[in-house]
Design a protein around this motif. Sequence first.
Motif, PDB file in Angstrom:
ATOM      1  N   ASP A   1      51.989  35.394  47.467  1.00 48.53           N
ATOM      2  CA  ASP A   1      51.671  36.736  47.953  1.00 48.53           C
ATOM      3  C   ASP A   1      51.499  37.680  46.767  1.00 48.53           C
ATOM      4  O   ASP A   1      52.400  38.439  46.414  1.00 48.53           O
ATOM      5  CB  ASP A   1      52.787  37.221  48.885  1.00 48.53           C
ATOM      6  CG  ASP A   1      52.430  38.540  49.564  1.00 48.53           C
ATOM      7  OD1 ASP A   1      51.231  38.882  49.583  1.00 48.53           O
ATOM      8  OD2 ASP A   1      53.353  39.218  50.057  1.00 48.53           O
ATOM      9  N   TRP A   2      50.325  37.619  46.149  1.00 49.26           N
ATOM     10  CA  TRP A   2      50.032  38.433  44.971  1.00 49.26           C
ATOM     11  C   TRP A   2      49.244  39.679  45.376  1.00 49.26           C
ATOM     12  O   TRP A   2      48.230  39.565  46.067  1.00 49.26           O
ATOM     13  CB  TRP A   2      49.219  37.628  43.964  1.00 49.26           C
ATOM     14  CG  TRP A   2      50.006  36.573  43.252  1.00 49.26           C
ATOM     15  CD1 TRP A   2      50.454  35.390  43.765  1.00 49.26           C
ATOM     16  CD2 TRP A   2      50.447  36.617  41.900  1.00 49.26           C
ATOM     17  NE1 TRP A   2      51.146  34.690  42.823  1.00 49.26           N
ATOM     18  CE2 TRP A   2      51.159  35.413  41.657  1.00 49.26           C
ATOM     19  CE3 TRP A   2      50.309  37.543  40.863  1.00 49.26           C
ATOM     20  CZ2 TRP A   2      51.732  35.129  40.422  1.00 49.26           C
ATOM     21  CZ3 TRP A   2      50.872  37.254  39.635  1.00 49.26           C
ATOM     22  CH2 TRP A   2      51.578  36.066  39.421  1.00 49.26           C
ATOM     23  N   PRO A   3      49.672  40.865  44.950  1.00 53.84           N
ATOM     24  CA  PRO A   3      48.910  42.085  45.249  1.00 53.84           C
ATOM     25  C   PRO A   3      47.515  42.023  44.631  1.00 53.84           C
ATOM     26  O   PRO A   3      47.345  41.551  43.503  1.00 53.84           O
ATOM     27  CB  PRO A   3      49.749  43.196  44.601  1.00 53.84           C
ATOM     28  CG  PRO A   3      51.118  42.615  44.447  1.00 53.84           C
ATOM     29  CD  PRO A   3      50.919  41.150  44.214  1.00 53.84           C
ATOM     30  N   ASP A   4      46.537  42.500  45.363  1.00 51.69           N
ATOM     31  CA  ASP A   4      45.154  42.444  44.896  1.00 51.69           C
ATOM     32  C   ASP A   4      44.972  43.104  43.532  1.00 51.69           C
ATOM     33  O   ASP A   4      44.289  42.569  42.656  1.00 51.69           O
ATOM     34  CB  ASP A   4      44.224  43.113  45.907  1.00 51.69           C
ATOM     35  CG  ASP A   4      43.964  42.240  47.123  1.00 51.69           C
ATOM     36  OD1 ASP A   4      44.499  41.110  47.176  1.00 51.69           O
ATOM     37  OD2 ASP A   4      43.227  42.684  48.024  1.00 51.69           O
ATOM     38  N   GLU A   5      45.554  44.276  43.362  1.00 48.71           N
ATOM     39  CA  GLU A   5      45.337  44.994  42.111  1.00 48.71           C
ATOM     40  C   GLU A   5      45.936  44.245  40.926  1.00 48.71           C
ATOM     41  O   GLU A   5      45.379  44.258  39.829  1.00 48.71           O
ATOM     42  CB  GLU A   5      45.924  46.407  42.189  1.00 48.71           C
ATOM     43  CG  GLU A   5      45.552  47.286  40.998  1.00 48.71           C
ATOM     44  CD  GLU A   5      44.054  47.277  40.710  1.00 48.71           C
ATOM     45  OE1 GLU A   5      43.686  47.132  39.517  1.00 48.71           O
ATOM     46  OE2 GLU A   5      43.249  47.386  41.659  1.00 48.71           O
TER      47      GLU A   5
ATOM     48  N   LEU B   1      45.006  41.210  36.039  1.00 53.46           N
ATOM     49  CA  LEU B   1      45.309  40.045  35.212  1.00 53.46           C
ATOM     50  C   LEU B   1      44.044  39.253  34.891  1.00 53.46           C
ATOM     51  O   LEU B   1      43.856  38.792  33.758  1.00 53.46           O
ATOM     52  CB  LEU B   1      46.326  39.149  35.918  1.00 53.46           C
ATOM     53  CG  LEU B   1      47.777  39.637  35.913  1.00 53.46           C
ATOM     54  CD1 LEU B   1      48.626  38.794  36.859  1.00 53.46           C
ATOM     55  CD2 LEU B   1      48.359  39.607  34.501  1.00 53.46           C
ATOM     56  N   CYS B   2      43.183  39.091  35.879  1.00 50.62           N
ATOM     57  CA  CYS B   2      41.942  38.352  35.641  1.00 50.62           C
ATOM     58  C   CYS B   2      41.067  39.064  34.609  1.00 50.62           C
ATOM     59  O   CYS B   2      40.481  38.425  33.731  1.00 50.62           O
ATOM     60  CB  CYS B   2      41.179  38.163  36.949  1.00 50.62           C
ATOM     61  SG  CYS B   2      41.912  36.952  38.076  1.00 50.62           S
ATOM     62  N   ARG B   3      40.991  40.370  34.713  1.00 49.97           N
ATOM     63  CA  ARG B   3      40.200  41.126  33.739  1.00 49.97           C
ATOM     64  C   ARG B   3      40.814  41.034  32.350  1.00 49.97           C
ATOM     65  O   ARG B   3      40.118  40.799  31.364  1.00 49.97           O
ATOM     66  CB  ARG B   3      40.113  42.589  34.179  1.00 49.97           C
ATOM     67  CG  ARG B   3      39.190  42.832  35.367  1.00 49.97           C
ATOM     68  CD  ARG B   3      39.259  44.280  35.813  1.00 49.97           C
ATOM     69  NE  ARG B   3      38.311  44.556  36.883  1.00 49.97           N
ATOM     70  CZ  ARG B   3      38.293  45.686  37.586  1.00 49.97           C
ATOM     71  NH1 ARG B   3      39.187  46.644  37.319  1.00 49.97           N
ATOM     72  NH2 ARG B   3      37.402  45.865  38.544  1.00 49.97           N
TER      73      ARG B   3
ATOM     74  N   LEU C   1      42.841  38.793  31.080  1.00 50.28           N
ATOM     75  CA  LEU C   1      42.930  37.447  30.513  1.00 50.28           C
ATOM     76  C   LEU C   1      41.600  36.705  30.525  1.00 50.28           C
ATOM     77  O   LEU C   1      41.540  35.554  30.099  1.00 50.28           O
ATOM     78  CB  LEU C   1      43.988  36.651  31.280  1.00 50.28           C
ATOM     79  CG  LEU C   1      45.392  37.279  31.287  1.00 50.28           C
ATOM     80  CD1 LEU C   1      46.313  36.517  32.225  1.00 50.28           C
ATOM     81  CD2 LEU C   1      45.963  37.327  29.876  1.00 50.28           C
ATOM     82  N   ASP C   2      40.555  37.350  31.031  1.00 45.71           N
ATOM     83  CA  ASP C   2      39.222  36.748  31.090  1.00 45.71           C
ATOM     84  C   ASP C   2      39.244  35.437  31.867  1.00 45.71           C
ATOM     85  O   ASP C   2      38.826  34.383  31.388  1.00 45.71           O
ATOM     86  CB  ASP C   2      38.665  36.515  29.684  1.00 45.71           C
ATOM     87  CG  ASP C   2      37.175  36.165  29.702  1.00 45.71           C
ATOM     88  OD1 ASP C   2      36.502  36.475  30.708  1.00 45.71           O
ATOM     89  OD2 ASP C   2      36.694  35.566  28.719  1.00 45.71           O
ATOM     90  N   ILE C   3      39.776  35.504  33.086  1.00 48.80           N
ATOM     91  CA  ILE C   3      39.817  34.347  33.971  1.00 48.80           C
ATOM     92  C   ILE C   3      39.193  34.719  35.313  1.00 48.80           C
ATOM     93  O   ILE C   3      39.099  35.895  35.671  1.00 48.80           O
ATOM     94  CB  ILE C   3      41.258  33.816  34.177  1.00 48.80           C
ATOM     95  CG1 ILE C   3      42.194  34.928  34.662  1.00 48.80           C
ATOM     96  CG2 ILE C   3      41.780  33.193  32.894  1.00 48.80           C
ATOM     97  CD1 ILE C   3      43.633  34.473  34.885  1.00 48.80           C
ATOM     98  N   ILE C   4      38.757  33.702  36.047  1.00 51.53           N
ATOM     99  CA  ILE C   4      38.093  33.879  37.332  1.00 51.53           C
ATOM    100  C   ILE C   4      39.115  33.776  38.456  1.00 51.53           C
ATOM    101  O   ILE C   4      40.011  32.932  38.417  1.00 51.53           O
ATOM    102  CB  ILE C   4      37.009  32.799  37.522  1.00 51.53           C
ATOM    103  CG1 ILE C   4      35.929  32.926  36.445  1.00 51.53           C
ATOM    104  CG2 ILE C   4      36.387  32.872  38.911  1.00 51.53           C
ATOM    105  CD1 ILE C   4      34.987  31.737  36.412  1.00 51.53           C
ATOM    106  N   HIS C   5      38.978  34.619  39.460  1.00 56.49           N
ATOM    107  CA  HIS C   5      39.810  34.518  40.657  1.00 56.49           C
ATOM    108  C   HIS C   5      39.174  33.493  41.593  1.00 56.49           C
ATOM    109  O   HIS C   5      38.065  33.682  42.088  1.00 56.49           O
ATOM    110  CB  HIS C   5      39.905  35.885  41.340  1.00 56.49           C
ATOM    111  CG  HIS C   5      40.791  35.898  42.542  1.00 56.49           C
ATOM    112  ND1 HIS C   5      40.589  36.744  43.612  1.00 56.49           N
ATOM    113  CD2 HIS C   5      41.898  35.162  42.849  1.00 56.49           C
ATOM    114  CE1 HIS C   5      41.524  36.540  44.519  1.00 56.49           C
ATOM    115  NE2 HIS C   5      42.329  35.587  44.087  1.00 56.49           N
ATOM    116  N   CYS C   6      39.868  32.391  41.846  1.00 57.76           N
ATOM    117  CA  CYS C   6      39.364  31.297  42.681  1.00 57.76           C
ATOM    118  C   CYS C   6      39.984  31.410  44.073  1.00 57.76           C
ATOM    119  O   CYS C   6      41.207  31.540  44.200  1.00 57.76           O
ATOM    120  CB  CYS C   6      39.723  29.960  42.040  1.00 57.76           C
ATOM    121  SG  CYS C   6      39.161  28.511  42.950  1.00 57.76           S
TER     122      CYS C   6
END
Length: 217
Positions: free
Chosen positions: A187-191, A196-198, A200-205
């Motif tokens: 249960d991770w908050p959207d923001e 974190l994705c921005r 760490l330069d990772i894609i949200h899958c």
Amino acid sequence: MKRDKMKNVVISGVVRPGRLRMCEQSTPKREDDRSPGGVLVGCCGFPKARATYYRHFKVVEVQQTFYRLPEIATAQRWRTEAPTDFIFTMKAWQLITHEPNSPTYRRSGIAAPEQLLGRCGSFRPTPEVEEAWTRTLQIARAVCAQVVVFQCPARFTPTPEHVSNLRAFFQRIERDRMLLAWEPRGDWPDELVRSLCRELDIIHCVDPFQRLPLHGT
């Protein structure tokens, strides 16, 4: 990257040209060869013989690497036997993301995974997790993987320790020019996921039948 878990299908956006990895066995797709709308459709794992699969799809997400890494020679053979424009993506080894008491370790080939408790999983800053990524990276290089997916269990929740582990892991690892995709199931908050994705330069899958990705499409 979007995943339809019900039908075992992976729906992936085309790799951005500036991030496309090159290797001797593969060549980039020509502009006129791309799927309509910049979408590639393939399966999670090979549901049929690989030779048959290659005739019908242009991408696969290797599932085996999550449970137990193959030999490097095996991964190299997969790359060599595939068409030159075929795209491999793959899952990261579960020792990085999952606790050793997870039922998934039954397929790991590790004789006594309980001995790894506190040393593997949850992106811990331990030699065991570092080694797990090093070996995952070796296989990714062997198949010239364009994307590596880090699939997390629901128990990997947004605690301060987990967030710290995640951030430190992606900040320090070698990634070549591969795209890295993170699939949180807790249960991770959207923001928080978006930031974190921005950072760490990772894609949200995600599973596209459940929600839309927050970053990296």
